[in-house]
Scaffold this motif. Structure first.
Motif, PDB file in Angstrom:
ATOM      1  N   UNK A 259      -6.892   1.148  -2.437  1.00 12.48           N
ATOM      2  CA  UNK A 259      -6.285  -0.178  -2.458  1.00 12.48           C
ATOM      3  C   UNK A 259      -5.856  -0.545  -1.045  1.00 12.48           C
ATOM      4  N   UNK A 260      -5.703  -1.838  -0.759  1.00 13.68           N
ATOM      5  CA  UNK A 260      -5.512  -2.285   0.620  1.00 13.68           C
ATOM      6  C   UNK A 260      -4.228  -1.850   1.314  1.00 13.68           C
ATOM      7  N   UNK A 261      -3.082  -1.874   0.646  1.00 11.91           N
ATOM      8  CA  UNK A 261      -1.839  -1.608   1.367  1.00 11.91           C
ATOM      9  C   UNK A 261      -1.387  -0.153   1.291  1.00 11.91           C
ATOM     10  N   UNK A 262      -1.535   0.438   0.117  1.00 15.27           N
ATOM     11  CA  UNK A 262      -1.075   1.803  -0.109  1.00 15.27           C
ATOM     12  C   UNK A 262      -2.015   2.420  -1.132  1.00 15.27           C
ATOM     13  N   UNK A 263      -2.687   3.520  -0.772  1.00 13.57           N
ATOM     14  CA  UNK A 263      -3.671   4.062  -1.707  1.00 13.57           C
ATOM     15  C   UNK A 263      -2.996   4.667  -2.930  1.00 13.57           C
ATOM     16  N   UNK A 264      -3.802   4.866  -3.975  1.00 14.59           N
ATOM     17  CA  UNK A 264      -3.266   5.335  -5.240  1.00 14.59           C
ATOM     18  C   UNK A 264      -2.651   6.714  -5.170  1.00 14.59           C
TER      19      UNK A 264
END
Length: 221
Positions: free
Chosen positions: A61-66
């Motif tokens: 994901x763009x801001x903080x990965x899973x």
């Protein structure tokens, strides 16, 4: 009286992906999708506000990965169980997800029935790992199991509870443990709950890791 549905949130930056997952899950009346987020930071806020039973978490994901989002959610004390859902069937992601505290790892190519089973399993405290993911976890633990043998085994575990933890580490289900020990499924369920309580394990994934790190089960067994 019917039991309350399993409350699920979807975390994925692709709207179409979330829609497909929602439709699959909502075909089961025992599952309710109670929220969606498209970023890792949004996932943290959503879980804090909704306290769902299960979060289906995308990795990229763009801001903080899973993976990092999962780590922060678990570190924050949330009781939500995270099921990582991704198109990237790579060992490094499986290991990172489990290390971060996820209760399972499943590919986006899983059919609706398999996805529903996975959500129900995770909500019930079981581990959900594909064979590839399981091999990755075992391989990564191989180097630490011997060196840390016994270092994390709680002293108040009874002999039977140690046996149950060992069986969990071998990958046995409650039914298989009951058959091996010739006891009822309810008895095994009670032992498993006590093992979780005494070890601090959130679910079977963490119990498997503990069994390996304490040397109760060795790779290849």
């Amino acid at each position: 009286m019917d039991s309350a549905p399993i409350r699920v949130v979807l975390i994925d930056d692709q709207e179409l992906s979330r829609l497909g997952i929602r439709l699959a899950l909502e075909s089961d009346p025992g599952i309710a999708v109670v929220g969606e987020a498209d970023t890792g930071c949004g996932a943290i806020d959503l879980i804090a506000s909704e306290s769902p039973d299960v979060a289906l978490m995308d990795i990229r994901m763009p801001d903080l990965d899973g993976i990092e989002a999962t780590r922060r959610i678990i570190a924050g004390g949330a009781t939500t169980r995270v099921l990582v859902l991704t198109t990237f069937e790579l060992d490094e992601y499986a290991l990172s997800a489990v290390s971060a505290g996820a209760s399972g790892f499943i590919g986006k190519s899983t059919d609706p029935a398999g996805l529903i089973r996975a959500v129900r399993s995770v909500a019930g405290g079981d581990a959900v790992l594909s064979p590839t993911a399981t091999r990755a976890v075992i391989a990564a633990l191989a180097g630490t199991a011997v060196s840390r043998q016994g270092s994390e085994l709680p002293p108040d575990l009874t002999p039977r509870e140690v046996e149950v933890l060992t069986a969990i580490g071998r990958g046995l289900s409650n039914a298989e443990i009951a058959a091996e020990f010739v006891v009822s499924a309810e008895t095994v369920k009670t032992h498993v709950k006590r093992v979780f309580a005494k070890t601090g394990a959130r679910d079977r994934v963490q119990a498997v890791i503990l069994a390996y790190r304490c040397g109760l089960v060795m790779p290849g067994e």
